[in-house]
Design a protein around this motif. Sequence first.
Motif, short mmCIF file in Angstrom:
data_model
loop_
_atom_site.label_atom_id
_atom_site.label_comp_id
_atom_site.label_asym_id
_atom_site.label_seq_id
_atom_site.Cartn_x
_atom_site.Cartn_y
_atom_site.Cartn_z
N ALA A 16 -17.69 16.66 -6.66
CA ALA A 16 -17.40 16.76 -8.09
C ALA A 16 -18.57 17.38 -8.85
N HIS A 17 -19.77 16.97 -8.49
CA HIS A 17 -20.96 17.54 -9.13
C HIS A 17 -21.03 19.05 -8.90
N HIS A 18 -20.72 19.46 -7.68
CA HIS A 18 -20.74 20.89 -7.36
C HIS A 18 -19.69 21.64 -8.19
N HIS A 19 -18.52 21.07 -8.33
CA HIS A 19 -17.48 21.69 -9.15
C HIS A 19 -17.93 21.82 -10.60
N LEU A 20 -18.53 20.77 -11.12
CA LEU A 20 -18.91 20.77 -12.54
C LEU A 20 -20.11 21.66 -12.83
N GLN A 21 -20.89 22.02 -11.81
CA GLN A 21 -22.02 22.92 -12.04
C GLN A 21 -21.55 24.29 -12.50
N SER A 22 -20.36 24.70 -12.10
CA SER A 22 -19.86 26.00 -12.50
C SER A 22 -19.07 25.94 -13.81
N GLU A 23 -18.98 24.76 -14.40
CA GLU A 23 -18.28 24.60 -15.67
C GLU A 23 -19.24 24.81 -16.83
N ARG A 24 -18.67 24.88 -18.01
CA ARG A 24 -19.50 25.05 -19.22
C ARG A 24 -20.39 23.82 -19.40
N HIS A 40 -19.02 20.49 -21.06
CA HIS A 40 -17.77 19.95 -20.51
C HIS A 40 -17.72 18.45 -20.74
N THR A 41 -16.56 17.96 -21.14
CA THR A 41 -16.45 16.54 -21.46
C THR A 41 -16.17 15.67 -20.24
N LEU A 42 -15.80 16.27 -19.12
CA LEU A 42 -15.63 15.48 -17.91
C LEU A 42 -16.98 15.33 -17.21
N THR A 43 -17.31 14.12 -16.87
CA THR A 43 -18.52 13.86 -16.10
C THR A 43 -18.16 13.83 -14.62
N THR A 44 -19.16 13.77 -13.79
CA THR A 44 -18.93 13.69 -12.35
C THR A 44 -18.07 12.47 -12.03
N THR A 45 -18.43 11.33 -12.60
CA THR A 45 -17.69 10.10 -12.36
C THR A 45 -16.26 10.21 -12.86
N ALA A 46 -16.07 10.80 -14.03
CA ALA A 46 -14.72 10.94 -14.58
C ALA A 46 -13.86 11.85 -13.69
N LEU A 47 -14.46 12.91 -13.16
CA LEU A 47 -13.71 13.80 -12.28
C LEU A 47 -13.30 13.07 -11.00
N VAL A 48 -14.20 12.29 -10.44
CA VAL A 48 -13.87 11.51 -9.24
C VAL A 48 -12.72 10.55 -9.56
N HIS A 49 -12.77 9.93 -10.72
CA HIS A 49 -11.71 8.98 -11.08
C HIS A 49 -10.38 9.69 -11.32
N LEU A 99 -9.50 20.22 -12.72
CA LEU A 99 -10.26 20.99 -13.70
C LEU A 99 -9.41 22.09 -14.35
N ILE A 100 -8.54 22.72 -13.58
CA ILE A 100 -7.67 23.76 -14.13
C ILE A 100 -6.68 23.14 -15.10
N ASP A 101 -6.07 22.02 -14.75
CA ASP A 101 -5.15 21.34 -15.66
C ASP A 101 -5.87 20.94 -16.94
N TYR A 102 -7.09 20.46 -16.79
CA TYR A 102 -7.90 20.06 -17.95
C TYR A 102 -8.16 21.27 -18.85
N ALA A 103 -8.49 22.40 -18.23
CA ALA A 103 -8.76 23.63 -19.00
C ALA A 103 -7.50 24.11 -19.70
N ARG A 104 -6.37 24.04 -19.04
CA ARG A 104 -5.11 24.46 -19.68
C ARG A 104 -4.77 23.57 -20.87
N ARG A 105 -4.97 22.27 -20.72
CA ARG A 105 -4.71 21.36 -21.86
C ARG A 105 -5.66 21.67 -23.01
N ARG A 106 -6.91 21.95 -22.68
CA ARG A 106 -7.89 22.28 -23.72
C ARG A 106 -7.50 23.56 -24.43
N ARG A 107 -7.04 24.56 -23.66
CA ARG A 107 -6.63 25.82 -24.27
C ARG A 107 -5.41 25.61 -25.17
N ALA A 108 -4.47 24.80 -24.72
CA ALA A 108 -3.29 24.53 -25.53
C ALA A 108 -3.67 23.83 -26.83
#
Length: 187
Positions: free
Chosen positions: A37-45, A48-57, A89-98
């Motif tokens: 999760a940390h590796h995924h979030l490193q490439s995010e802005r 980003h409001t999702l933390t490593t722990t939140a992404l795991v959850h 993360l993609i679903d999260y980005a789509r919701r944010r864009r909407a």
Amino acid sequence: MPRFDDLPALVQRWTDGDKAAFDHVVELLYDELRDIAHHHLQSERSDHTLTTTALVHEVYVQLAARTGPSWRGQPQFFALLSRVMRHVLIDYARRRRATKRGGQDIRVPLDENTASAEAELFELLAVNDAIERLSAQDERLAQVVECRFFGGMAESDIAAALGVSERTVERDWRRARAYLYTALASS
């Protein structure tokens, strides 16, 4: 407390419908899940409001609703976890864009930070669309991208996950990068 050696049997029990086995899988792999999760979030802005722990959850919630995959080995299992994280993360980005397009009627003043966050959101979605197109042409190339770029897996782990040689992974990575470069440059 389950041991790491129990992982294949636990995944099989989860596949057979034992939800308690899934909890043990997560317990065993929690640190690895956080690393992915940390590796995924490193490439995010950066904001980003999702933390490593939140992404795991979030991944836990997604996977808890499913039965487990058939066990083909640890590298394949980590590749699956990485794929689920990317989709979260993609679903999260789509919701944010909407939402930004008036989904909740909140207006945000345009400034440099907002424009930068919007550009990063657009880039993430463009990369995802390019990977989806790549997957339609050559699924293995897309899997190499997911494992390497999003999952942070080493070439040896990717080779084991996909059942190919490391040399094949190297070639696939070069081909996938060339495809994505062309696809993203034209979008």
